[in-house]
Design an enzyme around this catalytic site. Structure first.
Site, PDB file in Angstrom:
ATOM      1  N   TYR A 152      28.715  34.034  41.400  1.00 16.95           N
ATOM      2  CA  TYR A 152      29.585  34.648  42.421  1.00 16.95           C
ATOM      3  C   TYR A 152      30.920  33.907  42.456  1.00 16.95           C
ATOM      4  O   TYR A 152      30.962  32.677  42.390  1.00 16.95           O
ATOM      5  CB  TYR A 152      28.933  34.572  43.799  1.00 16.95           C
ATOM      6  CG  TYR A 152      27.867  35.610  44.037  1.00 16.95           C
ATOM      7  CD1 TYR A 152      28.208  36.928  44.321  1.00 16.95           C
ATOM      8  CD2 TYR A 152      26.519  35.273  43.990  1.00 16.95           C
ATOM      9  CE1 TYR A 152      27.213  37.885  44.551  1.00 16.95           C
ATOM     10  CE2 TYR A 152      25.528  36.214  44.227  1.00 16.95           C
ATOM     11  CZ  TYR A 152      25.892  37.523  44.508  1.00 16.95           C
ATOM     12  OH  TYR A 152      24.926  38.462  44.735  1.00 16.95           O
ATOM     13  N   GLU A 153      32.010  34.661  42.574  1.00 12.62           N
ATOM     14  CA  GLU A 153      33.344  34.062  42.575  1.00 12.62           C
ATOM     15  C   GLU A 153      34.178  34.463  43.787  1.00 12.62           C
ATOM     16  O   GLU A 153      35.281  33.944  43.991  1.00 12.62           O
ATOM     17  CB  GLU A 153      34.067  34.424  41.271  1.00 12.62           C
ATOM     18  CG  GLU A 153      33.276  33.980  40.036  1.00 12.62           C
ATOM     19  CD  GLU A 153      33.980  34.246  38.716  1.00 12.62           C
ATOM     20  OE1 GLU A 153      35.138  34.717  38.739  1.00 12.62           O
ATOM     21  OE2 GLU A 153      33.360  33.976  37.661  1.00 12.62           O
TER      22      GLU A 153
END
Length: 303
Positions: A152-153
């Site tokens: 996840y970013e």
């Protein structure tokens, strides 16, 4: 009696000096990992050269908790967003049968979905974990996968919520015998690091590898800068197996042409190289996978 005391003292001192060197030796690894499938360009597992003398992980990119049409968040109900026509369950089975040193994982999240960013967006910890365990159990069993990667970013939740959701997910999947390894894929961004370091503080003992995205640093990174960046991340993720990395899509960081393998050889001589990963097989296909071959040859060399 005095001789016995002296002998015990000498043995104790020897152990103090020997144990750290053993631990340092264990840090060096022959692990090679590569992301695959995000760009739908037809790349297959069998296209990628596999050196039998390394431990090889393919990482399918990505499973995302969004709907597949008109993407919107699903609170932990994961769907597949990689190229299943070329990277389906039968292809996973075939590549693992042909190469006993190969394992296959899936990566969660990624940068984008559809035309927008892919956000970590839980309604609550308990509901997200319940949905994630259920949906990922189905995918892992269907594909006979070995591990998961957390990538996840973008975040619509605070670091502690992220840490609890992901930490509880990893705990449950491992306890249920569904996966044998887990990795995280942070990069040098304040928001990203705050979330992953919160996860590391609480659940680092369950995270086997840190796929740090060194290619997110500026293009034109030098060997000496890379070495400093690497040491910084070893400190941030203290005790973790930090993998060196580069991208074959022309993005930033230290490229193979500018000394990446020189840096890796330095790290290997210091017994600090826990492995190498590449983003991505999709981008490397047009180049004939030359850097995949070079990376694995370096890792396969005797220490």
């Amino acid at each position: 009696m005095e001789f016995t005391k002296l002998f015990i003292t000498l043995c104790t001192l020897q152990a103090l000096f020997v144990i750290p060197s053993i631990q340092a030796a264990q840090a060096s690894s022959d692990l090679f990992r590569e992301y695959i499938g995000a760009e739908f360009n037809g790349v297959k597992f069998s296209d990628v050269p596999i050196n039998p003398n390394v431990e090889f992980h393919f990482i399918l990119a990505f499973a995302i908790d969004y709907t597949t049409s008109s993407p919107s968040p699903t609170n932990g109900k994961f769907n597949i967003f990689w190229d299943t026509d070329n990277l389906g369950p039968s292809q996973v089975s075939s590549i693992k049968s042909a190469h006993p040193n190969v394992k296959v994982a899936l990566s969660l999240g990624g940068d984008s979905v559809g035309d927008g960013s892919a956000y970590f967006n839980p309604s609550s910890v308990d509901s997200w974990v319940s949905n994630a365990v259920s949906s990922l159990t189905d995918i892992i069993q269907q594909y006979n996968l070995d591990g998961i990667d957390i990538d996840y970013e973008h975040f619509n939740a605070d670091p502690d919520t992220f840490a609890e959701c992901i930490g509880q997910l990893i705990t449950t999947l491992k306890n249920n015998g569904l996966i044998s390894f887990t990795s995280i894929a942070p990069y040098d961004d304040d928001q990203v690091q705050s979330h992953y370091m919160a996860l590391w503080r609480s659940y680092g003992h369950l995270i086997d590898y840190v796929n740090f995205q060194f290619y997110a640093y500026d293009q034109g990174t030098t060997v000496s800068q890379f070495m400093k960046y690497f040491e910084t991340q070893r400190s941030n993720y203290n005790g973790g197996k930090i993998l060196a990395s580069f991208a074959t899509d022309g993005s930033g960081g230290l490229s193979p042409d500018d000394g990446f393998f020189n840096a890796c050889n330095r790290l290997k001589s210091l017994q600090e190289l826990s492995g190498i990963f590449i983003w991505s097989a999709d981008d490397s296909m047009s180049r004939g996978f030359r850097y995949e071959k070079q990376s694995q040859a370096l890792l396969a060399k005797p220490h």
